[in-house]
Design an enzyme around this catalytic site. Structure first.
Site, mmCIF file in Angstrom:
data_model
loop_
_atom_site.group_PDB
_atom_site.id
_atom_site.type_symbol
_atom_site.label_atom_id
_atom_site.label_comp_id
_atom_site.label_asym_id
_atom_site.label_seq_id
_atom_site.Cartn_x
_atom_site.Cartn_y
_atom_site.Cartn_z
ATOM 1 N N GLY A 245 -34.098 47.567 32.732
ATOM 2 C CA GLY A 245 -33.836 46.839 34.055
ATOM 3 C C GLY A 245 -32.116 45.985 34.550
ATOM 4 C CG ASP B 287 -26.596 43.783 53.774
ATOM 5 O OD1 ASP B 287 -27.138 44.289 54.471
ATOM 6 O OD2 ASP B 287 -26.283 42.552 53.719
ATOM 7 C CG HIS C 2 -38.407 51.994 30.509
ATOM 8 N ND1 HIS C 2 -36.998 50.960 29.896
ATOM 9 C CD2 HIS C 2 -38.597 50.107 30.935
ATOM 10 C CE1 HIS C 2 -37.373 50.692 29.945
ATOM 11 N NE2 HIS C 2 -37.789 49.111 30.993
ATOM 12 C CG ASP D 143 -28.592 42.850 27.550
ATOM 13 O OD1 ASP D 143 -28.471 44.482 27.745
ATOM 14 O OD2 ASP D 143 -27.462 43.115 27.936
ATOM 15 C CB THR E 115 -32.739 28.928 27.291
ATOM 16 O OG1 THR E 115 -34.236 29.571 26.976
ATOM 17 C CG2 THR E 115 -32.157 28.833 26.134
ATOM 18 N NE ARG F 122 -28.650 38.297 22.093
ATOM 19 C CZ ARG F 122 -29.097 37.357 21.775
ATOM 20 N NH1 ARG F 122 -29.420 37.125 19.883
ATOM 21 N NH2 ARG F 122 -29.454 36.521 21.846
#
Length: 461
Positions: free
Chosen positions: A161, A404, A156, A300, A268, A304
């Protein structure tokens, strides 16, 4: 179960890449500095296992030409910071066979267990110095039914992510002979790195309590109680109707706690659900009214910043911010109150806030106090994650799914097993439309808190 390692090798970039030491941003040095794991399960395929293996090795090698930092090694500096050595040492690839079939792991929608990490996630020898450990590790496992699992592990320090999701998407495209859609963007000058960075920015905010002043339990468990405490991971499912019901509950509660007119957009799904999870954790953990609790949310920063960073920015662009209040305060108010707490810290992360926080971190001599450590029982105060804290990460819009490599999309995607008390990950369940399940929520709690949490979670919808 018996795991047989069939192949193990370091995969280097297929072509020469840039070499040298690369400085990291302040955001790469703080927060979660451990490895993170995700896992994919694939239905049985007629493609021979050796062909699958070679396809993944070859395509990984070509993908690392673009994502060359993943083939490097990290070095730990004395001040809690890290440096990246881009040296082409490679990513670890393991091919293995396991004598169980998919049904063994499929129980309760592939709920992560310690077996996931023991048999399906590549092993990391953490006794080695950090500069001897690969940054990226992959394990392909053939199951007895012909099904496959693909465990993907990264540090990390280098990958958040969105970076990980972008890498998996592009790796799959390369495996199918397709060009990259999003070439990774490595320039960190927006975070004040390098000689051509945006320069010194004024520290406009007080960040003294932003990164490590987390609440701790008023009544700390003793040594004997700590020994008895165990965590477990479980999955909760929400249908589309239940999600809408929760959103309506947060937005239609006019008990004087609605968001101000200046920010009158509806709450949200994430804000309503995170408030609900936070409230349920307080009830399940039986907190005293005066207990200070907190909820960490990852925001994230890419879009911004001004100008915004590309979505393909490779590094840690997500900032952890903390909403907090006393347990009694949160429970005495409607769901919208917790949602407003979550909203306020999300809205706080503006361009000026990010630049100010970056300047604050650059001025800190030692960043180890901002690196999260874990205890399965209690946070113990300071920098530990755990009770009375919840950490809710939103992966609903990341492109980890639908990967895939040429033999079909996965039948399941999710995190590996993680023992962090209070860790929560929210995913869209795109693979189970026939069950009308829209969200999967992966949660880790102390065993004694699991059943109460489940009860409150569904009873209070």
């Amino acid at each position: 179960m018996e795991l047989k390692i069939k192949q193990k090798l370091m995969v280097s970039p297929a072509k020469p890449t840039w070499k040298g030491n690369q400085s990291l941003s302040e955001w790469d040095h703080i927060g979660y500095t451990t490895y993170t794991n995700v896992i994919y399960f694939y239905a049985p395929t007629s493609t021979p296992f050796q062909t699958v293996t070679q396809t993944l090795i070859d395509s990984l090698s070509h993908t690392l030409v673009y994502f060359y930092p993943l083939a490097g090694r990290l070095h730990s500096l004395s001040n809690g910071r890290f440096q990246l050595d881009c040296n082409e040492d490679g990513a670890l690839f393991v091919a293995a066979e396991l004598n169980v079939d998919l049904s063994h792991f499929e129980k309760d929608h592939f709920t992560p267990t310690p077996e996931f990490n023991r048999y399906l996630i590549p092993y990391i020898n953490e006794s080695l110095p950090i500069h001897e450990r690969p940054i990226c590790l992959v394990q392909l496992t053939k199951l007895s039914c012909g099904g496959l699992s693909l465990g993907f592990t990264t540090s990390h320090v280098l990958v958040d992510g969105l970076s990980g999701a972008n890498f998996m998407t592009e790796w799959a495209r390369v495996a199918q002979g397709l060009p990259l859609q999003k070439v990774p963007f490595f320039d960190k000058k927006a975070f004040g790195v390098g000689s051509n960075c945006c320069g010194s920015n004024p520290q406009q905010f007080d960040h003294s309590n932003d990164f490590c002043s987390m609440p701790f339990l008023l009544k700390q468990p003793n040594a004997e109680e700590l020994k008895k405490m165990e965590t477990t991971v479980f999955i909760l499912k929400l249908t589309k109707e239940q999600v809408q019901k929760l959103k309506s509950k947060a937005n239609n509660d006019h008990n004087g706690q609605m968001i101000k007119k200046s920010s009158s957009r509806p709450y949200t799904c994430y804000e309503a659900l995170t408030s609900h999870i936070w409230r349920c954790s307080i009830k399940a953990r039986k907190h005293l009214n005066e207990q200070l609790t907190a909820c960490l949310v990852a925001i994230d920063s890419r879009q911004r910043l001004q100008p915004p960073l590309p979505i393909s920015y490779f590094g840690n662009g997500a900032l952890n911010v903390m909403a907090s209040c006393k347990a009694g305060e949160l429970l005495s108010q409607p769901l919208s109150y917790g949602a407003s707490k979550i909203r306020s810290v999300i809205d706080m992360v503006t361009n000026n806030y990010i630049l100010s926080a970056t300047e604050f971190l650059k001025g800190e001599q030692d960043l180890t106090k901002f690196q999260y450590s874990y205890k399965s029982s209690t946070n113990g105060g300071g920098k530990y994650i755990g009770n009375p804290i919840m950490s809710v990460t939103n992966w609903m819009n990341l492109s980890f799914e639908g990967i895939d490599f040429g033999w079909g999309k996965e039948i399941h995607f999710g995190p590996g097993y993680d023992e962090i008390d209070g860790g929560v990950l929210i995913l869209r369940n795109k693979c189970s439309d026939h069950e009308n399940v829209s969200l999967l929520i992966f949660i880790c709690l102390l065993v004694e808190h699991v059943q109460p949490f489940k009860k409150y979670f569904y009873d209070d919808l």
